[in-house]
Motif scaffolding. Structure first.
Motif: not given
Length: 681
Positions: A490, A494, A498-499, A502-503, A524, A527, A535, A538-539, A542
Motif C-alpha cells: 500500500g 503502489s 499500482p496494479q 492492488l492485486e 487500501f 492507495m 487508481v 480501481e481500489v 476492488a
C-alpha cells in the motif's frame, strides 16, 4: 470485548496505521539526496503523482511555508509582477537565466495567496497541454520553473485555451518562468506575459541571505568575510555574469563555514561538488569517540529533541566501544568536563525550539539539527562507506532504534535503513528489514514497510525489492511477514506498480487474522488517499467486490478496509485544522468518485457484521458536514448515488429523519437528504 467492539477496534487501528505510515513517508525527504529546480532545493521523494487529461499523470508537491518565505530581494518592477498574478489565471515571467525569476514568482504568489491556499510546484517534465488541476484543491496556485521556450510555444491556440478553462473552472492560478516568451502567447483574457526587469545587485542578494542567518550583533561575519581567501571566492562567485541563485547559495555556505576550521576550503569544496570529501575530512578530524557517536546519532535522528539524540549516542557508544582487557575498569571520567570536548559549532549543529508530541500532550523543548540540511545524509553515507569496523554494532544500533517506543525515532531509523539499503540491499534486508518485518509489534513492522520505500524508488533495485515484498507475502510466510507485505504494497509498491499492489492486497484478503486485516485495510487506504483518481476508483471497486463476497472472512476484510477509510480524517499533505472525513474531502475534490463511494455505502449499511458501526460513522459524517456547504454537498452527492434500491432508501430516509428531528445534530444535512430521497421511496 464483543465482536462488534473488536471490529470497531480494527477500523481504528487501520486509521492509526495509516497515520504512522504517512509520517514515515514524509521523513524520507530528510535523508534522500535532493536536487535543485530553478534555484530551489527539492527532494525527489516529495513529488506525488496526479492525474491529468486522457490518462496522463504528472508530478507535483505541496510547497512548505518555509519555501514560500525565503529571503527575497525585490527587483525593479516587482509591483507589476504581483499585480499580474493578482489579476490573471496564468502568468508567464521571462528573462535571462540567473535573474531570479523563480524567486520573484514565489514572492508574487505569497503576496497574493490567502493563509489557507495551497501552492504546488509542478515537476519540470510536466506537459501542460495534458495538465488538469481537477484532482487538487480548488483555488490552488501552481508553480512551474524554467519551462523551455519551445515547450511554451506548443501551448498556443487551443491547448492554451483548454488550460485556461481548466484552471478557471477550479479557480486556480498557474505561474511559469521561462527564458523567453512572446507577448502574443495568449489570444484571450486570463493570461499575461511579463518580462523581468534587471535583477538586484548580486552583492545585495548575498548580503540579504547572509543577514537572515546571522544576527546583527554577531562579530563572526566581519571576521570571516575579512579573510582574503573568502574575499577571493566572493569575487569569483559574485562576478557580473553569475546568477541570483549562486549569490544566495554562497551566502548559505558562508554562514555554514562559520563553524568550520578552514572556511575557505569548506566553501570551495561545496562549490566544486566535493561535499562528501569535505564531510569525510571533518569526521576524520574528530578524535573523541563520544563526539563521533553524537555525530552519527544526529545524522539519523536529525531534528529531534537533543536529549533523545544524546541518549541514543550513548547507546551507540556502548555498542561501538572496544571491550577492555581484564577486569580492570577504565579511570572514572568527569561527565561535566567531557562536555567541554566539543561544541555545537564544532558539531556543525544548531538548537531550535521544538514542540514534541508526548503522551501528556505537546511539550515545548529544544531540537538539535545540522546547520547544513544536506549534512545528515553526508555523514550517514560516510560512516557506512568508510568505517567497516563499526558496521556490525552500527547495524545492531539501527535495528534497536526501530523498536524504540518513540515513533519519531522509529520513523527516522526506518528512513536511514532504507537510504543505506540503496547501497547494501541484500545485507540490510537480512540484518534489519527481515527482523523488523516478522516482529509481533505493528509499529516495528511499519518500519520494515517504510524502509522499502527508498529502495523501490531506485529503478535498478525495484525488481529485487518487489521480490522481497512478494517473499514476505507468500502463504508459507508467517502472519507477521504477510502483514508487513500488505503495508509495503500500500505505501511503497503502489507508487510505482499500482496494479501489482492492488492485486496483491486482494490476494491476501482471505484471512481471519486481525493483524493482516489491519495491514490490508491500511494498504487500501494508502492507495485511495495517495493515488490518482483512476487508481482510487480501481481500489474502491476492488474493496466493493470484497465486501460483496459470500466468504465471510473476505467480506469482513473488505468491509473493515472501507470502515478504516470512512473513519480517516484529512488528506495527506494538507492542513489538519479542518478535520473532515477523508472520503468527503476526496469527493469534494474529485466528484467522479461519488458513484463508487455510493456503491460502497449501499453495501456497508447492510453488512451483517458491520452495519451498526457504519451507521454510527455516517452519523458522524453528517455532523461534521453540517456547517460546511461544500462538504455537505459532497456528502449528499455520495448518498444520492447510494440510494439506488428500496432497502438503502429506507435506511437513508430514517437517518435523515433522525438528523433533522427534534434533537437531531445535523438538521441541515437531514433536510437536504430528505429532499433527495422523499420522491424515491
Amino acid at each position: 470485548m464483543s465482536e462488534s467492539e473488536r471490529h470497531a477496534d480494527v477500523g481504528r487501528q487501520i486509521t492509526a496505521a495509516l497515520e504512522q505510515m504517512a509520517e514515515m513517508a514524509r521523513a524520507v525527504a530528510d535523508l534522500l539526496p535532493g536536487s535543485t529546480i530553478g534555484g530551489d532545493f527539492v527532494s525527489g521523494s516529495q513529488f506525488k503523482i496526479y492525474l491529468g487529461q486522457h490518462g496522463y499523470s504528472y508530478q507535483a508537491y505541496r510547497m512548505t511555508s518555509e519555501e514560500l518565505h525565503e529571503v527575497f530581494v525585490e527587483p525593479d518592477g516587482i509591483a507589476g509582477v504581483r499585480a499580474a498574478v493578482r489579476d490573471n489565471t496564468i502568468v508567464v515571467l521571462h528573462g535571462p537565466a540567473g535573474y531570479g525569476k523563480g524567486a520573484t514568482l514565489l514572492n508574487a504568489v505569497k503576496v497574493n495567496s490567502k493563509p489557507d491556499q495551497q501552492v504546488f510546484r509542478l515537476h519540470p517534465t510536466t506537459d501542460l497541454s495534458r495538465f488538469s488541476c481537477a484532482q487538487l484543491p480548488k483555488e490552488s496556485f501552481f508553480v512551474l520553473d524554467d519551462l523551455p521556450a519551445q515547450q511554451l510555444g506548443h501551448l498556443e491556440g487551443y491547448a492554451m485555451d483548454t488550460l485556461l478553462a481548466d484552471l478557471s473552472t477550479h479557480r486556480c492560478k498557474l505561474v511559469i518562468s521561462t527564458p523567453q516568451a512572446q507577448d502574443t502567447l495568449f489570444s484571450r483574457p486570463g493570461g499575461v506575459v511579463v518580462e523581468l526587469s534587471p535583477r538586484p545587485p548580486l552583492r545585495k542578494i548575498f548580503d540579504s541571505h547572509l543577514n537572515r542567518r546571522w544576527s546583527a550583533t554577531d562579530s563572526t561575519p566581519k571576521q570571516l568575510l575579512a579573510q582574503p581567501g573568502v574575499q577571493d571566492l566572493m569575487d569569483t562567485e559574485l562576478r557580473t555574469n553569475s546568477t541570483a541563485y549562486a549569490a544566495a547559495r554562497l551566502a548559505l555556505l558562508v554562514a555554514h563555514a562559520a563553524a568550520v576550521a578552514d572556511p575557505c576550503q569548506y566553501i570551495a569544496d561545496r562549490l566544486q561538488g566535493r561535499a562528501a570529501e569535505e564531510c569525510g575530512r571533518w569526521f576524520g578530524e574528530i578524535t573523541d569517540l563520544r563526539v563521533h557517536c553524537l555525530a552519527v546519532s544526529l545524522a539519523v535522528l536529525n531534528g529531534l529533541p537533543r536529549e533523545i539524540i544524546a541518549r541514543q549516542a550513548d547507546e551507540l557508544e556502548l555498542l561501538v566501544r572496544p571491550p577492555t582487557d581484564g577486569p580492570a575498569s577504565s579511570p572514572a571520567t568527569n561527565p561535566f568536563a567531557a562536555a567541554k570536548s566539543f561544541s555545537l559549532a564544532a558539531l556543525r549543529a544548531e538548537v531550535l525550539p521544538f514542540d514534541a508530541a508526548t503522551q501528556h500532550g505537546v511539550v515545548p523543548t529544544q531540537a538539535l539539527r545540522y546547520v547544513d540540511r544536506e549534512f545528515a545524509g553526508l555523514v550517514l553515507h560516510h560512516v557506512w562507506r568508510e568505517h567497516d569496523a563499526i558496521r556490525t554494532p552500527f547495524v545492531r544500533w539501527l535495528q534497536r532504534l526501530g523498536t524504540n517506543t518513540n515513533q519519531a525515532v522509529r520513523t527516522r531509523a526506518a528512513t536511514a535503513v532504507g537510504v543505506l539499503a540503496c547501497e547494501s540491499f541484500e545485507y540490510l534486508a537480512g540484518q534489519i528489514m527481515a527482523p523488523w518485518a516478522r516482529d509481533k509489534r505493528l509499529e516495528v513492522r511499519l518500519c520494515a514497510a517504510a524502509a522499502v520505500s527508498p529502495v523501490i524508488a531506485k529503478p535498478a533495485l525495484r525488481d529485487p525489492a518487489l521480490r522481497l515484498v512478494e517473499l514476505w507475502s507468500t502463504d508459507q510466510s508467517s502472519r507477521w511477514l504477510r502483514a508487513t507485505a500488505a503495508h509495503a504494497y500500500g505505501q511503497s509498491v503502489s507508487t510505482y506498480e499500482p496494479q501489482l499492489a492492488l492485486e496483491s492486497l486482494v490476494g491476501l484478503a482471505d484471512t481471519d487474522d486481525a493483524d493482516l486485516m489491519i495491514a490490508i485495510g491500511s494498504g487500501f487506504c494508502d492507495m485511495v488517499f495517495g493515488g490518482t483518481a483512476a487508481v482510487t476508483l480501481e481500489v474502491l471497486d476492488a474493496v466493493a467486490e470484497l465486501s460483496r463476497s459470500r466468504d465471510r472472512d473476505v467480506r469482513l476484510t473488505g468491509g473493515l478496509s472501507f470502515l478504516g477509510m470512512a473513519l480517516s480524517d484529512g488528506l495527506p499533505g494538507e492542513p489538519s485544522s479542518d478535520a473532515q472525513p477523508s472520503l468527503v474531502l476526496l469527493t469534494e475534490r474529485t466528484p467522479q468518485l461519488a458513484p463508487a463511494l455510493g456503491r460502497m455505502w449501499s453495501f456497508a449499511l447492510h453488512d451483517p457484521d458491520l452495519n451498526e458501526l457504519f451507521l454510527d460513522c455516517l452519523d458522524d459524517w453528517a455532523v461534521d458536514a453540517e456547517a460546511h456547504v461544500a462538504h455537505r454537498a459532497a456528502l449528499i452527492r455520495v448518498l444520492r448515488q447510494s440510494a439506488q434500491d428500496p432497502r438503502t432508501l429506507r435506511t437513508l430516509r430514517r437517518r435523515a429523519e433522525i438528523w433533522s428531528g427534534r434533537n437531531g445534530k445535523a438538521p441541515v444535512v437531514g433536510r437536504a437528504l430528505l429532499t433527495e430521497v422523499s420522491d424515491r421511496v
